[in-house]
Design a protein around this motif. Structure first.
Motif, PDB file in Angstrom:
ATOM      1  N   UNK A 228      62.314   1.374  51.702  1.00  0.00           N
ATOM      2  CA  UNK A 228      62.964   1.811  50.523  1.00  0.00           C
ATOM      3  C   UNK A 228      63.495   0.690  49.309  1.00  0.00           C
ATOM      4  N   UNK A 229      64.003  -0.589  50.545  1.00  0.00           N
ATOM      5  CA  UNK A 229      64.416  -1.397  49.669  1.00  0.00           C
ATOM      6  C   UNK A 229      63.640  -1.928  48.480  1.00  0.00           C
ATOM      7  N   UNK A 230      61.959  -1.566  49.056  1.00  0.00           N
ATOM      8  CA  UNK A 230      61.290  -1.696  48.075  1.00  0.00           C
ATOM      9  C   UNK A 230      60.687  -1.037  46.702  1.00  0.00           C
ATOM     10  N   UNK A 231      61.099   0.211  46.988  1.00  0.00           N
ATOM     11  CA  UNK A 231      60.290   1.409  46.049  1.00  0.00           C
ATOM     12  C   UNK A 231      61.178   1.250  44.955  1.00  0.00           C
ATOM     13  N   UNK A 232      60.253   0.700  43.455  1.00  0.00           N
ATOM     14  CA  UNK A 232      60.550   0.753  41.772  1.00  0.00           C
ATOM     15  C   UNK A 232      61.678   2.074  42.192  1.00  0.00           C
ATOM     16  N   UNK A 233      61.884   2.681  42.268  1.00  0.00           N
ATOM     17  CA  UNK A 233      63.146   4.181  41.818  1.00  0.00           C
ATOM     18  C   UNK A 233      64.443   3.494  42.533  1.00  0.00           C
ATOM     19  N   UNK A 234      64.290   2.654  43.639  1.00  0.00           N
ATOM     20  CA  UNK A 234      66.082   1.672  43.266  1.00  0.00           C
ATOM     21  C   UNK A 234      65.926   0.567  43.114  1.00  0.00           C
ATOM     22  N   UNK A 235      65.499   0.449  42.419  1.00  0.00           N
ATOM     23  CA  UNK A 235      65.845  -1.267  41.727  1.00  0.00           C
ATOM     24  C   UNK A 235      66.526  -0.836  40.284  1.00  0.00           C
ATOM     25  N   UNK A 236      67.598  -1.767  40.782  1.00  0.00           N
ATOM     26  CA  UNK A 236      68.874  -1.663  39.452  1.00  0.00           C
ATOM     27  C   UNK A 236      69.220  -3.355  38.974  1.00  0.00           C
ATOM     28  N   UNK A 237      69.321  -3.393  37.438  1.00  0.00           N
ATOM     29  CA  UNK A 237      69.716  -4.962  37.132  1.00  0.00           C
ATOM     30  C   UNK A 237      71.232  -4.560  36.994  1.00  0.00           C
ATOM     31  N   UNK A 238      71.822  -5.754  37.607  1.00  0.00           N
ATOM     32  CA  UNK A 238      73.007  -5.691  38.323  1.00  0.00           C
ATOM     33  C   UNK A 238      73.628  -6.265  36.616  1.00  0.00           C
ATOM     34  N   UNK A 239      75.053  -5.461  36.216  1.00  0.00           N
ATOM     35  CA  UNK A 239      75.781  -5.875  34.823  1.00  0.00           C
ATOM     36  C   UNK A 239      76.874  -6.780  35.452  1.00  0.00           C
ATOM     37  N   UNK A 240      76.917  -6.862  36.921  1.00  0.00           N
ATOM     38  CA  UNK A 240      78.588  -7.429  37.245  1.00  0.00           C
ATOM     39  C   UNK A 240      77.942  -8.123  38.482  1.00  0.00           C
TER      40      UNK A 240
ATOM     41  N   UNK B 155      73.475 -11.507  42.251  1.00  0.00           N
ATOM     42  CA  UNK B 155      73.969 -12.363  40.910  1.00  0.00           C
ATOM     43  C   UNK B 155      73.867 -11.131  39.729  1.00  0.00           C
ATOM     44  N   UNK B 156      74.814 -11.451  38.428  1.00  0.00           N
ATOM     45  CA  UNK B 156      74.418 -10.504  37.286  1.00  0.00           C
ATOM     46  C   UNK B 156      73.601 -10.277  36.775  1.00  0.00           C
ATOM     47  N   UNK B 157      72.196  -9.853  36.062  1.00  0.00           N
ATOM     48  CA  UNK B 157      71.533  -9.993  35.211  1.00  0.00           C
ATOM     49  C   UNK B 157      70.143 -10.286  36.269  1.00  0.00           C
ATOM     50  N   UNK B 158      70.978  -9.428  37.537  1.00  0.00           N
ATOM     51  CA  UNK B 158      69.510 -10.088  38.233  1.00  0.00           C
ATOM     52  C   UNK B 158      69.366  -8.582  39.482  1.00  0.00           C
ATOM     53  N   UNK B 159      67.549  -8.907  39.783  1.00  0.00           N
ATOM     54  CA  UNK B 159      67.271  -6.696  39.765  1.00  0.00           C
ATOM     55  C   UNK B 159      67.849  -7.047  41.872  1.00  0.00           C
TER      56      UNK B 159
END
Length: 442
Positions: A253-265, A273-277
């Motif tokens: 589930x974690x490797x699913x591309x739909x769950x990936x988000x780039x963090x702003x904080x 970390x910031x600006x990391x997926x």
């Protein structure tokens, strides 16, 4: 003793606390309670729903059998409560009611199925609950609520649109510029299923994990416990080796591309970390319900019925209902006017009685002054004190005879005379037989 001066930090904390109070007062607050006699399972469902609505709810609200809906409405105003969520049980089943204060609308749901928090936790292999997750309100997600009405052209109200707006107003709004991602730890989902015309309610916990690392690298970076590397000559052997087998379902589930988000904080947790997926994972907390909207009322649990999925009425019947409701309102207004008039009359009578009593007191003082003047004139002219009965005009005073009760009155007897107790006629009053003389015994 000189008083200690308040520091800047203390003053700033007080200012921030005031600002927080103002912001919190603007957020919606709810009361979750049960109406009528319910079982232990439904009572537990009420407590679980209070956890979902925290922190802007009364988690320790105590409800008595004598309490009616007006009691909750009277208390809700000063406390800033904006919504009611009540559960009631009928012969057909369990119902849930959501009402907006103070003028409505009110939505009625039928609860087809429900599952408690303890049941869901027992089903999970790895239940998760982050620390302080109930300190902040959950994130609301509305799925597949159609904006366009599927109903006929005669119906003015779109029930699903109205339901979506009411659910949005139940939870505090999010300001993206000021939002702290560490405060978003829970999620509430309302999913509309068009085939069955039902709404699925779910409550999840949100966790974030870094993406782009192998499973062995995560163990080194994320986990605190060091892995066992006895069989490896170098750390590269441990990282490059894939002898642990396939990944688990949660990692897939974690490797699913739909769950990936780039963090702003930067978020809590190693590797976030910031600006990391990073990948988002949801674990269910409970409770779980399947709801069906069947009725919408205009007012606060009373008023015109805007929508009903089971009953359909003609226009003539709707007009009759409106006329009867207007007549009831007019009668109610007339009664209020009569009550106000009666209250005014009672107040006027009270004021009149007060004035009369004050006038009577003044006249009594004036009469006493006249009596004092007459007594002074009599003392100067005659040289004696004036009797009290003469002042009041009752004539000469007479000594009153003392009242003696009839039982205490005793007759005066001479020494030679017999007392009435030894009279010859005493045997007539006695109940026993007459005593025989000594001669008759022989």
């Amino acid at each position: 003793m000189a008083r200690k001066k308040k520091g800047k930090a203390k003053k700033n904390n007080r200012k921030n606390a005031r600002l927080e109070d103002v912001e919190v007062s603007k957020d919606p607050h709810t009361f979750v309670f049960a109406r009528g006699n319910l079982g232990t399972n439904v009572q537990q469902l009420v407590m679980d729903m209070r956890k979902v609505m925290e922190p802007y709810t009364a988690s320790n609200l105590k409800v008595r059998k004598k309490n009616i809906l007006k009691d909750f409405v009277a208390v809700a105003g000063p406390l800033g409560v904006t919504h009611f969520v009540s559960f009631s049980k009928t012969n057909s089943g369990l119902n849930m009611r959501i009402a907006r204060l103070p003028k409505g609308p009110t939505l009625y749901f039928k609860v087809h199925n429900y599952c408690l928090c303890k049941d869901i936790v027992s089903l999970l292999k790895k239940p998760k609950s982050s620390e302080g997750q109930y300190r902040h309100s959950p994130l609301l997600v509305l799925n597949d609520f159609k904006k366009d009405s599927d109903s006929t052209s005669k119906e003015i109200v779109n029930p699903h649109k109205l339901c979506a707006t009411l659910l949005q107003n139940m939870f505090p709004s999010i300001n993206i510029n000021k939002l702290n991602l560490n405060h978003v730890q829970r999620c509430v989902l309302f999913n509309y299923v068009a085939d069955t015309n039902s709404i699925e309610f779910r409550h999840y916990n949100i966790t974030v994990r870094p993406v782009g690392m192998s499973r062995r690298m995560k163990k080194l970076v994320v986990q605190s416990d060091m892995p066992n590397m006895n069989k490896c000559k170098d750390i590269s052997d441990y990282l490059m080796n894939r002898g642990d087998g396939s990944a688990s379902e949660s990692e897939l589930e974690l490797d699913d591309p739909n769950n990936k988000v780039e963090l702003s904080q930067k978020m809590v947790g190693k590797g976030n970390l910031k600006n990391c997926q990073s990948a988002i994972k949801l674990t269910e907390l409970g409770p779980r319900m399947t709801l069906e909207l069947f009725k919408i009322e205009e007012g606060m649990c009373q008023g015109e019925i805007l929508y009903h999925s089971l009953v359909e009425k003609t226009e003539d019947e709707k007009e009759e209902i409106k006329t009867t409701r207007e007549k009831k309102k007019q009668i109610k207004q007339m009664r209020k006017a009569q009550q106000e008039q009666n209250v005014k009359k009672k107040e006027e009578l009270k004021t009149l009685n007060k004035k009369r009593s004050l006038l009577g007191m003044k006249r009594g003082h004036e009469d006493n002054d006249d009596e004092d003047d007459n007594a002074r004139w009599y003392r100067e002219e005659v040289g004696e004190e004036m009797e009290r009965d003469v002042i009041h005009g009752n004539g000469p005073s007479r000594k009153k005879r003392k009242f003696i009760p009839h039982d205490r009155k005793q007759k005066k007897t001479t020494r030679g005379a017999k007392s009435p107790a030894h009279s010859t006629n005493q045997h007539k009053h006695n109940k026993g037989p007459r005593r025989k003389s000594f001669k008759s015994r022989k």
